[in-house]
Design an enzyme around this catalytic site. Structure first.
Site, PDB file in Angstrom:
ATOM      1  CG  ASN A 128      -1.989   1.121   1.324  1.00  0.00           C
ATOM      2  OD1 ASN A 128      -1.884   1.681   0.246  1.00  0.00           O
ATOM      3  ND2 ASN A 128      -2.503   1.164   2.178  1.00  0.00           N
ATOM      4  CG  ASP A 129       1.885   2.877   3.779  1.00  0.00           C
ATOM      5  OD1 ASP A 129       0.777   3.368   3.460  1.00  0.00           O
ATOM      6  OD2 ASP A 129       2.360   2.534   4.802  1.00  0.00           O
ATOM      7  CB  VAL A 130       5.793   0.586  -1.564  1.00  0.00           C
ATOM      8  CG1 VAL A 130       6.418   0.329  -0.029  1.00  0.00           C
ATOM      9  CG2 VAL A 130       5.038  -0.610  -1.906  1.00  0.00           C
TER      10      VAL A 130
END
Lengths: 101, 480
Positions: free
Chosen positions: B403-405
């Site tokens: 997600n964050d990446v």
């Protein structure tokens, strides 16, 4: 060996380590950690000395040494074996027949 | 016998040196998967030489020692065969703790029986320089031990991965650290300690165990790749410090190699998150993020949800698919079925590649190992810099458990906690298929991801493994 010669070895080894580790491919960073883990168990040398010399002197330092040998051995055998297992999984794409050869 | 080390015969000094060089070669082998196995063998040979040399120099008590090696070796071997690849981060953390504890034990043994280690002067007192090395070695070993135990507990889920923030922890940690250094200085100067008495070393030891715990508990799950690399580094420095005490070149070379290796990995991980090492160590990331980032209050944003069959249809008709795996893939063990999906797509003539962000997963290279386990050829797996430009031309980005990446806010939103982090540009693909358990959780950084709501995104809400299994069914069914 005097302190300064040992320090020289250490500093040069840090420099070697710096260049060697940057050349490790990121895909192998997990095996890198596993194998560094295994080789850092060379601390077993100290534990072996403590255990062996402690046998004559007797007492606590022998047991400390033997405990150290057990812990470091877990790491040596476990670390190298798990690295081997991981590395065996890295395979290149199967070249279809006639692709090379 | 008083100067056992000084009397080390020349052949032994050379043997230790050879062992050290073999350790260098073992790391050098890891520069490519082809040479890696040979590298690992070099490491084993080096270790065998170091152990054999030591036993030849100190041939007493062999039955005990061989018994200890057999017990430890047996345990290690069994663990190595049984461990699941997804559990690799906690295994490595566990192994780090053992190196730390071994260093502590060796340091204590040397303190109690200094003559055996050749670190005494003519009168039988421990040399001051040896006491500094011993104090530092024991301290670093103890920090490595207790820190790795906490990391192990967090990574294996036995302890919550969220940061635990003690009040005034920075002051506490700095105070304890200063205390350890000052006490090590006193330990080197103190005459009682030179004679092998007094409580100083034990106080240093206790404080070091304590700070290992307080250093790691405030660090959250997403920062674990840094923590585990850092502890890797510490275990090396602990071995090096003991190498100074024993004047052993194999230990010093190894310690320096491992120390720099861990430090470089920590640096790479920090760079991949655009965070400073200090801010990671200070901890707390992911705990306060809810208060920090822009609130996602107001009406729920709309997103497009799709089914496994939709996803199968889209990918079948694509020319190129880039798969972006993350920690979620590891948690649901989806790597094998993911490879099956990739194979089916390739059969349909679709080009399939994998894109790995450096901090995907819980340790450096975690995703690569899992894909290798699932028999994905390593030349289909690409690092961020090598593949990021290809998203613009690819038909489908298939994000699974990451997600964050993939969050483009890292490029645009200066208030975001992940601002500046290099990301995989999945949003540039024609279609983004985003596998996610539910719309609830928003990654470890606690930041919402605009990709979810983009027009070209289809959310596939399910457990990663189930979803991919259903896609595989869809791909098989679509064939007739």
């Amino acid at each position: 060996m005097d302190f300064l010669s040992i320090l020289s070895i250490f500093v040069l080894a840090v420099a070697v380590g710096y260049y060697v580790v940057w050349s490790v491919t990121p895909a192998l960073h997990t095996p890198l950690m596993a194998v560094t883990n295994a080789i850092s168990s060379v601390i077993v040398v100290g534990a072996l000395i403590a255990a062996a010399e402690g046998v004559e002197a007797g007492g606590v330092s022998m047991w400390l040494g033997l405990a150290g040998v057990v812990l470091a051995s877990i790491n040596i055998f476990g670390g190298f074996a798990v690295t081997r297992r991981m590395l065996a999984m890295y395979k290149k794409k199967d070249k279809k027949p006639a692709a090379s050869k | 016998m008083e100067h056992a080390v000084a009397a080390t015969p020349a052949w032994a000094v050379l043997a230790y040196l050879v062992a050290g060089v073999l350790f260098i070669l073992s790391l050098r082998g890891l520069s490519s998967p082809e040479s890696a196995q040979a590298g690992n063998r070099n490491g084993m040979i080096g270790m065998a030489i170091a152990v054999a040399t030591t036993l030849a120099l100190h041939p007493t008590g062999l039955p005990f020692i061989i018994g200890a090696i057999a017990i430890g070796g047996g345990i290690g071997w069994v663990i190595a065969q049984r461990i699941q690849m997804t559990a690799m981060p906690e295994l490595v953390a566990g192994f780090h703790s053992l190196v730390g504890m071994a260093a502590v034990l060796v340091g204590c043994a040397a303190y109690l029986n200094p003559a055996a280690f050749g670190i005494t002067d003519g009168a039988g007192s421990i040399l001051a320089v040896s006491r500094v090395e011993m104090g530092l070695g024991v301290a670093i070993g103890a920090i490595t031990f207790s820190g790795s135990i906490i990391a192990f507990l967090k990574l294996s889920g036995r302890m919550s991965g969220s940061p635990i923030l003690l009040p005034g922890r920075h002051i506490l940690n700095l105070g304890v650290l200063a205390g350890i250094l000052v006490l090590t200085g006193v330990f080197a100067l103190d005459a009682t300690a030179a004679a092998g008495g007094g409580p100083l070393l034990w106080i240093i030891l206790g404080l070091s165990f304590l700070i290992g715990v307080t250093l790691i508990i405030p660090i959250g799950g997403a920062d674990m790749p840094v923590v585990i690399s850092m502890l890797n580094s510490y275990s090396g420095w602990a071995a090096a410090a003991m190498g100074f005490t024993l004047q052993n070149s194999a230990m010093i070379i190894t310690g320096a190699l491992v120390g720099s290796s861990g430090a470089i990995l920590s640096y790479i991980m920090c760079r991949a998150m655009n965070r400073s090492f200090i801010s990671v160590i200070a901890g707390g990331f992911g705990a306060e993020a809810d208060a920090g980032g822009p609130k996602t209050s107001g009406p729920a944003k709309s997103y497009k949800a799709g089914s496994a069959d939709d996803a199968a249809f889209i990918m079948q008709n694509a020319e190129s698919v880039i798969i972006v795996p993350g920690y979620g893939m590891a948690v649901s063990q989806a790597q094998h079925v993911l490879r099956e999906m990739g194979d089916l797509l390739k059969k349909e003539g679709v080009s399939v590649k994998y894109a790995i962000h450096p901090v995907a997963g819980r340790m450096p290279g975690h995703m690569n190992v899992l894909l290798a386990e699932a028999n994905v050829p390593y030349d289909e797996v690409f690092e961020l810099e090598d593949i990021n430009s290809e998203f613009g031309q690819c038909d489908v980005a298939f994000v699974i458990g990451a997600n964050d990446v993939t969050n483009p806010l890292a490029k645009t939103d200066k208030t975001s906690p992940i601002y500046g982090m290099p990301i995989l540009d999945v949003e540039k693909a024609k279609t983004v298929l985003f596998v996610k358990r539910s719309m609830g959780g928003v990654g470890y950084a606690g930041v919402d991801n605009p990709v979810f709501y983009a027009d070209n995104t289809m959310m596939l809400l399910a457990d990663a493994k189930k979803m991919v299994e259903n896609i595989v069914k869809g791909l098989n069914g679509g064939g007739h």
